[in-house]
Design a protein around this motif. Structure first.
Motif, PDB file in Angstrom:
ATOM      1  N   LEU A  10       4.843   8.927  15.393  1.00  0.00           N
ATOM      2  CA  LEU A  10       4.402   9.819  14.416  1.00  0.00           C
ATOM      3  C   LEU A  10       4.708   9.526  12.875  1.00  0.00           C
ATOM      4  N   GLY A  11       5.898   8.967  12.657  1.00  0.00           N
ATOM      5  CA  GLY A  11       6.360   8.500  11.325  1.00  0.00           C
ATOM      6  C   GLY A  11       5.471   7.453  10.656  1.00  0.00           C
ATOM      7  N   LEU A  12       5.131   6.566  11.472  1.00  0.00           N
ATOM      8  CA  LEU A  12       4.415   5.088  11.158  1.00  0.00           C
ATOM      9  C   LEU A  12       2.985   5.563  10.521  1.00  0.00           C
ATOM     10  N   PRO A  13       2.270   6.427  11.182  1.00  0.00           N
ATOM     11  CA  PRO A  13       1.019   6.785  10.523  1.00  0.00           C
ATOM     12  C   PRO A  13       1.070   7.779   9.427  1.00  0.00           C
ATOM     13  N   ALA A  14       2.064   8.548   9.612  1.00  0.00           N
ATOM     14  CA  ALA A  14       2.277   9.656   8.568  1.00  0.00           C
ATOM     15  C   ALA A  14       2.895   8.925   7.240  1.00  0.00           C
ATOM     16  N   ALA A  15       3.743   7.549   7.458  1.00  0.00           N
ATOM     17  CA  ALA A  15       3.955   6.745   6.052  1.00  0.00           C
ATOM     18  C   ALA A  15       2.713   6.241   5.389  1.00  0.00           C
ATOM     19  N   ALA A  16       1.869   5.914   6.505  1.00  0.00           N
ATOM     20  CA  ALA A  16       0.340   5.094   6.116  1.00  0.00           C
ATOM     21  C   ALA A  16      -0.150   6.107   5.361  1.00  0.00           C
ATOM     22  N   LEU A  17      -0.555   7.228   5.682  1.00  0.00           N
ATOM     23  CA  LEU A  17      -1.449   8.325   5.226  1.00  0.00           C
ATOM     24  C   LEU A  17      -0.832   8.897   4.026  1.00  0.00           C
ATOM     25  N   LEU A  18       0.495   8.876   3.903  1.00  0.00           N
ATOM     26  CA  LEU A  18       1.141   9.488   2.540  1.00  0.00           C
ATOM     27  C   LEU A  18       0.996   8.413   1.611  1.00  0.00           C
ATOM     28  N   CYS A  19       1.047   7.184   1.724  1.00  0.00           N
ATOM     29  CA  CYS A  19       0.809   6.172   0.922  1.00  0.00           C
ATOM     30  C   CYS A  19      -0.406   5.968   0.382  1.00  0.00           C
ATOM     31  N   PHE A  20      -1.314   6.224   1.390  1.00  0.00           N
ATOM     32  CA  PHE A  20      -2.865   5.983   1.065  1.00  0.00           C
ATOM     33  C   PHE A  20      -3.189   7.157   0.290  1.00  0.00           C
ATOM     34  N   ALA A  21      -2.676   8.225   0.277  1.00  0.00           N
ATOM     35  CA  ALA A  21      -3.073   9.458  -0.747  1.00  0.00           C
ATOM     36  C   ALA A  21      -2.459   9.320  -1.910  1.00  0.00           C
ATOM     37  N   VAL A  22      -1.019   8.660  -2.112  1.00  0.00           N
ATOM     38  CA  VAL A  22      -0.389   8.569  -3.441  1.00  0.00           C
ATOM     39  C   VAL A  22      -1.051   7.243  -4.048  1.00  0.00           C
ATOM     40  N   GLY A  23      -1.442   6.404  -3.293  1.00  0.00           N
ATOM     41  CA  GLY A  23      -2.118   5.042  -3.927  1.00  0.00           C
ATOM     42  C   GLY A  23      -3.343   5.491  -4.417  1.00  0.00           C
ATOM     43  N   LEU A  24      -4.358   6.446  -3.865  1.00  0.00           N
ATOM     44  CA  LEU A  24      -5.458   7.030  -4.434  1.00  0.00           C
ATOM     45  C   LEU A  24      -5.436   7.723  -5.663  1.00  0.00           C
ATOM     46  N   ALA A  25      -4.299   8.618  -5.715  1.00  0.00           N
ATOM     47  CA  ALA A  25      -3.902   9.134  -7.126  1.00  0.00           C
ATOM     48  C   ALA A  25      -3.479   8.269  -8.176  1.00  0.00           C
ATOM     49  N   LEU A  26      -2.774   7.292  -7.722  1.00  0.00           N
ATOM     50  CA  LEU A  26      -2.447   5.950  -8.719  1.00  0.00           C
ATOM     51  C   LEU A  26      -3.550   5.514  -9.135  1.00  0.00           C
ATOM     52  N   GLY A  27      -4.431   5.306  -8.399  1.00  0.00           N
ATOM     53  CA  GLY A  27      -5.772   4.655  -8.791  1.00  0.00           C
ATOM     54  C   GLY A  27      -6.466   5.096  -9.906  1.00  0.00           C
ATOM     55  N   PHE A  28      -6.258   6.444 -10.198  1.00  0.00           N
ATOM     56  CA  PHE A  28      -6.948   7.102 -11.330  1.00  0.00           C
ATOM     57  C   PHE A  28      -6.791   6.409 -12.599  1.00  0.00           C
ATOM     58  N   PRO A  29      -5.444   6.273 -13.003  1.00  0.00           N
ATOM     59  CA  PRO A  29      -5.047   5.449 -14.350  1.00  0.00           C
ATOM     60  C   PRO A  29      -6.152   4.404 -14.526  1.00  0.00           C
ATOM     61  N   ALA A  30      -6.248   3.380 -13.585  1.00  0.00           N
ATOM     62  CA  ALA A  30      -7.044   2.273 -13.413  1.00  0.00           C
ATOM     63  C   ALA A  30      -8.277   2.372 -14.145  1.00  0.00           C
ATOM     64  N   LEU A  31      -8.835   3.682 -13.821  1.00  0.00           N
ATOM     65  CA  LEU A  31     -10.187   3.855 -14.145  1.00  0.00           C
ATOM     66  C   LEU A  31     -10.311   3.947 -15.661  1.00  0.00           C
ATOM     67  N   ARG A  32      -9.198   4.219 -16.449  1.00  0.00           N
ATOM     68  CA  ARG A  32      -9.305   4.490 -17.964  1.00  0.00           C
ATOM     69  C   ARG A  32      -8.470   3.382 -18.499  1.00  0.00           C
ATOM     70  N   VAL A  33      -7.381   2.596 -18.015  1.00  0.00           N
ATOM     71  CA  VAL A  33      -6.866   1.463 -18.645  1.00  0.00           C
ATOM     72  C   VAL A  33      -6.905   0.373 -17.749  1.00  0.00           C
ATOM     73  N   GLN A  34      -6.968  -0.864 -18.300  1.00  0.00           N
ATOM     74  CA  GLN A  34      -6.736  -1.999 -17.329  1.00  0.00           C
ATOM     75  C   GLN A  34      -5.981  -3.127 -18.180  1.00  0.00           C
ATOM     76  N   ALA A  35      -5.734  -4.105 -17.625  1.00  0.00           N
ATOM     77  CA  ALA A  35      -5.011  -5.370 -17.886  1.00  0.00           C
ATOM     78  C   ALA A  35      -3.320  -4.772 -17.772  1.00  0.00           C
ATOM     79  N   ILE A  36      -2.822  -5.188 -19.194  1.00  0.00           N
ATOM     80  CA  ILE A  36      -1.523  -4.929 -19.161  1.00  0.00           C
ATOM     81  C   ILE A  36      -0.931  -3.459 -19.420  1.00  0.00           C
ATOM     82  N   TYR A  37      -1.909  -2.727 -19.830  1.00  0.00           N
ATOM     83  CA  TYR A  37      -1.584  -1.113 -19.804  1.00  0.00           C
ATOM     84  C   TYR A  37      -1.543  -0.672 -18.411  1.00  0.00           C
TER      85      TYR A  37
END
Length: 331
Positions: free
Chosen positions: A81-108
């Motif tokens: 149960l912990g393995l899929p929970a880890a994957a899903l939590l990271c998926f959700a956090v990664g989705l949130a982290l992707g939002f800065p990529a919509l506004r800044v690129q490259a070194i920023y």
């Protein structure tokens, strides 16, 4: 799949199946460690190599996956149960982290993800009630599969190998699908990709989320492999090392993480045991990487493409010369 890729995958699987027969216990452990980093860098290669994003925060997802499994298992919850929970939590956090990529690129964007990694690392270090702080979490058990214990290094190695092969096949299928074509279009020319109807926003977010999920799975496997975690393996330096593995292997090459993780995990261990090199293996390793990046900025797997390009250039030059000679003879 292309026949060459199928042959390579079959040969690699066969080699990895028989390799433990020729290794001692530590060698088997090191192979498992290498496979864990292959999984982590497969996700980073999707984000960096195929989608063209810059991320220096991958070790944070690696750590989130490791701590998720460790905390849940300490609470009496099954690894399965912990393995899929880890994957899903990271998926959700990664989705949130992707939002800065919509506004800044490259070194920023790289600095934004670096800041994220630092924040997560500080959380791991300071929130002792949850993570154990600098004391970490120890005695993390390895799981059982269908009543079979994976406690031994050999059994756990084959388990990690099976997970790595499964995730590699899933990634290969993804890259061969329209999603994969959209990721590469996003990397090559975002404006053109958008003009073709590709949602730049959606695929940018997905590249971070899927890459983070792979890192989360790798982190969960890492926690059970080492059976003790603390914040040190999840620093910004670890993210830079993972980025280096992708770049050395070849960003945007399917086999890049395999070769890059070998350079980052196995080669330093091998150099450490070479007589006369043991005291200098880290400086030598660093110097070799610098030379490699100067000579092969597209990674080791770009060598066949460079050779092919040079051969084609010579053939084209010879054809032009022959055509010019024949025109001169006619006139």
């Amino acid at each position: 799949m292309k026949k060459t890729h199928l042959a390579l995958m079959a040969a690699a699987a066969a080699a990895l199946l028989v390799a433990p027969n020729f290794l001692k216990n530590y060698g088997i452990y090191l192979l498992s460690y290498w496979l864990v980093f292959i999984i982590a860098t497969m996700g980073l290669n999707l984000t960096v190599g195929y989608a063209g994003q810059k991320s220096l925060g991958h070790a944070a997802f690696f750590g989130i996956g490791a701590y998720t499994v460790a905390i849940l298992m300490k609470a009496g919850i099954s690894f399965w149960l912990g393995l899929p929970a880890a994957a899903l939590l990271c998926f959700a956090v990664g989705l949130a982290l992707g939002f800065p990529a919509l506004r800044v690129q490259a070194i920023y964007l790289a600095f934004a993800t670096l800041g994220f990694n630092t924040a997560v690392w500080l959380l791991m270090r300071n929130e002792e009630w949850l993570t154990g702080g600098t004391f970490g979490i120890n005695n993390i058990p390895r799981p059982e599969l269908a009543g079979l214990s994976l406690e031994g290094n050999l059994a756990y190695y084959y388990f990690v190998l099976a997970v790595a092969v499964l995730l590699a096949l899933l990634l290969w299928g993804l890259l061969r699908s329209p999603w994969g074509k959209a990721f590469t279009a996003l990397r090559d020319n975002p404006i053109r990709a958008e003009s073709l109807g590709i949602s730049v926003r959606s695929y940018t977010l997905l590249s971070f989320a899927i890459g983070a999920a792979y890192a989360g799975i790798a982190g969960a496997l890492f926690a059970s492999l080492v059976q003790f975690i603390e914040p040190a393996p999840f620093t910004v330096a670890a993210s830079i090392m993972m980025y280096l593995m992708v770049v050395v292997g070849g960003p945007g090459y399917f086999w890049g993480p395999v070769l890059g993780a070998a350079v980052g995990v196995i080669v330093p261990e091998w150099l450490r045991d070479v007589p006369g090199v043991a005291d200098w293996y880290l400086p030598l390793f660093g110097a070799a990487v610098v030379v490699l990046m100067v000579w092969l900025p597209d990674g080791l797997l770009s060598i066949p493409d460079r050779i092919r390009a040079r051969r084609e250039a010579r053939e084209a030059s010879a054809a032009r010369s022959a055509a010019a000679a024949s025109m001169g003879a006619i006139t």
